[in-house]
Design a protein around this motif. Structure first.
Motif, PDB file in Angstrom:
ATOM      1  N   GLN A 129      -1.685   3.966   4.680  1.00 23.29           N
ATOM      2  CA  GLN A 129      -1.906   5.355   4.287  1.00 23.29           C
ATOM      3  C   GLN A 129      -2.124   5.492   2.788  1.00 23.29           C
ATOM      4  O   GLN A 129      -1.437   4.857   1.988  1.00 23.29           O
ATOM      5  CB  GLN A 129      -0.700   6.196   4.719  1.00 23.29           C
ATOM      6  N   LYS A 130      -3.084   6.323   2.417  1.00 24.89           N
ATOM      7  CA  LYS A 130      -3.342   6.585   0.998  1.00 24.89           C
ATOM      8  C   LYS A 130      -2.435   7.711   0.528  1.00 24.89           C
ATOM      9  O   LYS A 130      -2.464   8.826   1.047  1.00 24.89           O
ATOM     10  CB  LYS A 130      -4.801   6.964   0.785  1.00 24.89           C
ATOM     11  N   LEU A 131      -1.585   7.407  -0.472  1.00 23.30           N
ATOM     12  CA  LEU A 131      -0.652   8.369  -1.024  1.00 23.30           C
ATOM     13  C   LEU A 131      -1.033   8.652  -2.479  1.00 23.30           C
ATOM     14  O   LEU A 131      -1.493   7.753  -3.188  1.00 23.30           O
ATOM     15  CB  LEU A 131       0.776   7.828  -0.952  1.00 23.30           C
ATOM     16  N   TYR A 132      -0.803   9.883  -2.926  1.00 27.34           N
ATOM     17  CA  TYR A 132      -1.261  10.275  -4.251  1.00 27.34           C
ATOM     18  C   TYR A 132      -0.135  10.671  -5.207  1.00 27.34           C
ATOM     19  O   TYR A 132      -0.262  10.462  -6.414  1.00 27.34           O
ATOM     20  CB  TYR A 132      -2.228  11.455  -4.136  1.00 27.34           C
ATOM     21  N   VAL A 133       0.934  11.263  -4.709  1.00 25.39           N
ATOM     22  CA  VAL A 133       1.946  11.849  -5.602  1.00 25.39           C
ATOM     23  C   VAL A 133       3.335  11.281  -5.315  1.00 25.39           C
ATOM     24  O   VAL A 133       3.533  10.501  -4.394  1.00 25.39           O
ATOM     25  CB  VAL A 133       1.973  13.387  -5.444  1.00 25.39           C
ATOM     26  N   HIS A 134       4.295  11.704  -6.157  1.00 27.23           N
ATOM     27  CA  HIS A 134       5.709  11.334  -6.015  1.00 27.23           C
ATOM     28  C   HIS A 134       5.892   9.817  -6.021  1.00 27.23           C
ATOM     29  O   HIS A 134       6.477   9.232  -5.106  1.00 27.23           O
ATOM     30  CB  HIS A 134       6.300  11.932  -4.737  1.00 27.23           C
ATOM     31  N   ALA A 181       1.742  -4.444  -3.392  1.00 29.16           N
ATOM     32  CA  ALA A 181       0.716  -5.105  -2.583  1.00 29.16           C
ATOM     33  C   ALA A 181      -0.070  -4.119  -1.730  1.00 29.16           C
ATOM     34  O   ALA A 181      -1.284  -4.270  -1.554  1.00 29.16           O
ATOM     35  CB  ALA A 181       1.352  -6.176  -1.700  1.00 29.16           C
ATOM     36  N   VAL A 182       0.603  -3.092  -1.188  1.00 27.15           N
ATOM     37  CA  VAL A 182      -0.101  -2.115  -0.349  1.00 27.15           C
ATOM     38  C   VAL A 182      -0.731  -1.007  -1.190  1.00 27.15           C
ATOM     39  O   VAL A 182      -1.377  -0.105  -0.641  1.00 27.15           O
ATOM     40  CB  VAL A 182       0.834  -1.507   0.725  1.00 27.15           C
ATOM     41  N   GLY A 183      -0.537  -1.055  -2.506  1.00 28.23           N
ATOM     42  CA  GLY A 183      -1.173  -0.080  -3.391  1.00 28.23           C
ATOM     43  C   GLY A 183      -0.476   1.252  -3.480  1.00 28.23           C
ATOM     44  O   GLY A 183      -1.097   2.251  -3.862  1.00 28.23           O
ATOM     45  N   ALA A 184       0.838   1.282  -3.172  1.00 31.93           N
ATOM     46  CA  ALA A 184       1.548   2.561  -3.118  1.00 31.93           C
ATOM     47  C   ALA A 184       2.348   2.882  -4.375  1.00 31.93           C
ATOM     48  O   ALA A 184       2.649   4.055  -4.627  1.00 31.93           O
ATOM     49  CB  ALA A 184       2.487   2.584  -1.910  1.00 31.93           C
ATOM     50  N   HIS A 185       2.715   1.853  -5.169  1.00 35.45           N
ATOM     51  CA  HIS A 185       3.608   2.103  -6.301  1.00 35.45           C
ATOM     52  C   HIS A 185       3.267   1.230  -7.503  1.00 35.45           C
ATOM     53  O   HIS A 185       2.739   0.124  -7.364  1.00 35.45           O
ATOM     54  CB  HIS A 185       5.062   1.823  -5.903  1.00 35.45           C
ATOM     55  N   PRO A 242      -0.720   1.381  10.104  1.00 35.20           N
ATOM     56  CA  PRO A 242      -1.241   1.144  11.463  1.00 35.20           C
ATOM     57  C   PRO A 242      -1.389  -0.330  11.810  1.00 35.20           C
ATOM     58  O   PRO A 242      -1.284  -0.702  12.984  1.00 35.20           O
ATOM     59  CB  PRO A 242      -2.601   1.858  11.440  1.00 35.20           C
ATOM     60  N   ASP A 243      -1.622  -1.195  10.813  1.00 30.54           N
ATOM     61  CA  ASP A 243      -1.745  -2.626  11.094  1.00 30.54           C
ATOM     62  C   ASP A 243      -0.429  -3.250  11.552  1.00 30.54           C
ATOM     63  O   ASP A 243      -0.426  -4.345  12.116  1.00 30.54           O
ATOM     64  CB  ASP A 243      -2.237  -3.377   9.845  1.00 30.54           C
ATOM     65  N   ALA A 244       0.672  -2.559  11.298  1.00 28.50           N
ATOM     66  CA  ALA A 244       1.985  -3.087  11.666  1.00 28.50           C
ATOM     67  C   ALA A 244       2.560  -2.377  12.888  1.00 28.50           C
ATOM     68  O   ALA A 244       3.767  -2.401  13.111  1.00 28.50           O
ATOM     69  CB  ALA A 244       2.949  -2.948  10.486  1.00 28.50           C
ATOM     70  N   ARG A 245       1.704  -1.784  13.685  1.00 31.53           N
ATOM     71  CA  ARG A 245       2.184  -0.998  14.825  1.00 31.53           C
ATOM     72  C   ARG A 245       3.011  -1.842  15.795  1.00 31.53           C
ATOM     73  O   ARG A 245       4.117  -1.449  16.201  1.00 31.53           O
ATOM     74  CB  ARG A 245       0.999  -0.364  15.560  1.00 31.53           C
ATOM     75  N   LEU A 246       2.501  -2.997  16.179  1.00 32.82           N
ATOM     76  CA  LEU A 246       3.236  -3.849  17.118  1.00 32.82           C
ATOM     77  C   LEU A 246       4.544  -4.341  16.503  1.00 32.82           C
ATOM     78  O   LEU A 246       5.569  -4.441  17.190  1.00 32.82           O
ATOM     79  CB  LEU A 246       2.378  -5.031  17.554  1.00 32.82           C
ATOM     80  N   PHE A 247       4.509  -4.656  15.223  1.00 28.09           N
ATOM     81  CA  PHE A 247       5.730  -5.076  14.542  1.00 28.09           C
ATOM     82  C   PHE A 247       6.732  -3.930  14.513  1.00 28.09           C
ATOM     83  O   PHE A 247       7.941  -4.154  14.711  1.00 28.09           O
ATOM     84  CB  PHE A 247       5.414  -5.535  13.127  1.00 28.09           C
ATOM     85  N   ARG A 248       6.269  -2.706  14.258  1.00 26.88           N
ATOM     86  CA  ARG A 248       7.160  -1.547  14.238  1.00 26.88           C
ATOM     87  C   ARG A 248       7.845  -1.366  15.595  1.00 26.88           C
ATOM     88  O   ARG A 248       9.051  -1.100  15.665  1.00 26.88           O
ATOM     89  CB  ARG A 248       6.376  -0.291  13.865  1.00 26.88           C
TER      90      ARG A 248
END
Length: 271
Positions: A129-134, A181-185, A242-248
């Motif tokens: 997911q692309k996150l922008y704030v916080h 790595a996932v580009g979130a922080h 979503p790529d980790a759905r089965l793992f979740r």
């Protein structure tokens, strides 16, 4: 204090063995790194370099690792320990309000833009997911280091704590790094979040030496019930990867099994 020879060491109060050095040192080191990044004004440069370096591993792997740093993922992972080491989850639960106050309060007060809100899309790797704030601080880093502190500072064999400490810090750092790595922080987000999360977990571990409110048999039942409910919720809640759905789903099953085992064990007749 010297105990009489006839004293059973198993009866020693836990409070006498609380590892204050372990409770403070990791947080101070992490805070020092965060201060160095801030003073050098290298937050954005470090993010770009580390995010690019993480591209050598499959995106799905990073997605799986980062799911473990969510609150639901962390509870599911610890569910299997309720039966044998209830103090671990108890310490994390008791430290959770402080961790949440630090994480959510910081996000609302500072309101820092995330990499996706600052950098061009093609300049970094984005997974999920692309996150922008916080952005500040990283909630996943807070959770990972809160749990790591809860386990390490509540380790049942003090003579082996350093081994548990090295392993726990390594795994928590991997979860925190996954947020880059996932580009979130940004790096400053995860370093600050890690320091705050560690202190929250340390407070939780210390408080469990003063009360058995949660790691008593009744408290274990409460924790197992919560773990069962949150693990069931993981089957339906989208954690943004979503790529980790089965793992979740597998992680949710792990949590359900661990919580159910703790509840079933509690119903066994006592002799």
């Amino acid at each position: 204090m010297h105990l009489p020879a006839s004293t059973d060491h198993a009866d020693m109060p836990v409070r006498d063995t609380f590892p204050l050095g372990w409770a403070l040192a990791p947080a101070l080191v992490l805070a020092g790194f965060a201060g160095a990044v801030a003073l050098a004004d290298s937050n954005q440069r470090l993010f770009v370099e580390l995010n690019a370096a993480s591209g050598s591993l499959p995106p799905r792997l990073w997605a799986m690792i980062t799911v473990c740093g969510s609150v639901l993922g962390a509870i599911a992972l610890l569910a299997a320990t309720i039966k044998t080491q209830p103090r671990w989850l108890a310490s994390a639960f008791i430290g959770a309000p402080l961790a949440m106050l630090f994480s959510e309060g910081g996000k609302r007060y500072f309101d820092v833009m995330r990499p996706a809100g600052v950098l061009e899309p093609e300049s970094f790797n984005l997974i999920g997911q692309k996150l922008y704030v916080h952005a500040f601080p990283s909630g996943h880093s807070v959770t990972a280091f809160c749990v790591a502190a809860a386990i390490i500072l509540s380790w049942p064999k003090p003579e082996n704590r350093w081994r548990a400490g090295l392993a726990g810090l390594l795994l928590a750092s991997l979860v925190a790094f996954s947020r880059i790595a996932v580009g979130a922080h940004w790096p400053l987000d995860i370093l600050t979040g890690a320091a705050g999360g560690w202190l929250a977990g340390a407070v939780g571990a210390w408080l469990t030496t003063r009360t058995d409110l949660l790691h008593s048999p009744r408290g274990a039942r409460v924790m197992a019930t919560i773990a069962l409910a949150t693990s069931l919720a993981m089957l339906f809640i989208d954690l943004g990867q979503p790529d980790a759905r089965l793992f979740r789903i597998s992680l949710a099953a792990w949590g359900i099994g661990g919580a159910a085992a703790a509840l079933m064990n509690d119903r066994e007749p006592r002799t």
